[in-house]
Enzyme design. Sequence first.
Site, PDB file in Angstrom:
ATOM      1  N   CYS A 152       0.875  -1.176   0.000  1.00 44.38           N
ATOM      2  CA  CYS A 152       0.000   0.000   0.000  1.00 44.38           C
ATOM      3  C   CYS A 152       0.910   1.222   0.000  1.00 44.38           C
ATOM      4  CB  CYS A 152      -0.869  -0.018   1.252  1.00 44.38           C
ATOM      5  SG  CYS A 152      -1.850   1.465   1.514  1.00 44.38           S
ATOM      6  N   CYS A 182      -0.104   3.752  -6.985  1.00 46.13           N
ATOM      7  CA  CYS A 182      -1.252   3.419  -6.140  1.00 46.13           C
ATOM      8  C   CYS A 182      -1.682   2.016  -6.533  1.00 46.13           C
ATOM      9  CB  CYS A 182      -2.400   4.396  -6.377  1.00 46.13           C
ATOM     10  SG  CYS A 182      -3.921   3.897  -5.530  1.00 46.13           S
TER      11      CYS A 182
END
Length: 269
Positions: A69, A187
Amino acid sequence: MIGFFDSGFGGLTVLRSVVDALSEYDYVYFGDNARVPYGNRSQKIVYQFTLQAVDFLFKKGCPLIIIACNAASAKALRRIQRTFLPAAYPERRVLGVIRPSVEEVVEGACKRIGILATEGVVASRVYITEIEKLTTSVQIYQQACPLLVPIVEAGERNWEGTDMIISKYLSQLFAQNAEIDTILLACTHYPLLQKNFKRLVPPRITILEQGPIVARKLQDYLVRHPEIETKISKGGSRTFFTTDASAKFDRLALTFFGQPIDSKLVSLG
Ligand code: DGL
């Protein structure tokens, strides 16, 4: 087991590439779907949530955890590596997705990089800081794309508005420098929009996604660190935990991971 952590589904795109490349290991994935997104949360909260997740995965027996992440890697990883690990689990390791991505940018032919990420990651300037530690010869441009995570989470990749929104972000990026030669999808959700990006980005531009990069770098890391590699169990199992709505997790996970999964609901107190 190798632990994978993400704020929600997104890290499954990274796990998918890693599992393809390193299929023999056991993997355990933890998605904090009840508290996603992390992208716009404060450093203090992201650190607290990430620490809980890391502790959960360590208690499951993982010698190595990948924080798949960008938001958690930007806001929590350093502190976990410097303070929590030496005190609580000195023999174990936690790695993120930023360092491998930055190495890939610097090792390639890139001269002008465009970083697309969530608002929090862009505001943290972590990619700028990390690239500048390694080189001064790459020009760095950033663009926040706040609507893309909700679009992917809603399963709206094929909605006609999606291309319009991506085009707007791309024109804001290229307005900073029209000669950008490489775009990093910084992302976890953006690889799900790879087809849209390919349609909208001029063909001379290289698009980098993190899954294959992390898979290659992890392979390399395991060769260089036999003291960790030998502790990782190799039964080919995959286990999935989520903090919310298992049924939705299982349905969307099919899109992110590419194969059906059966998740278990957990609460992190
Ligand atoms: N996983 C996050 C990232 O890669 C996107 C979703 C979120 O904001 O939590 O930045």
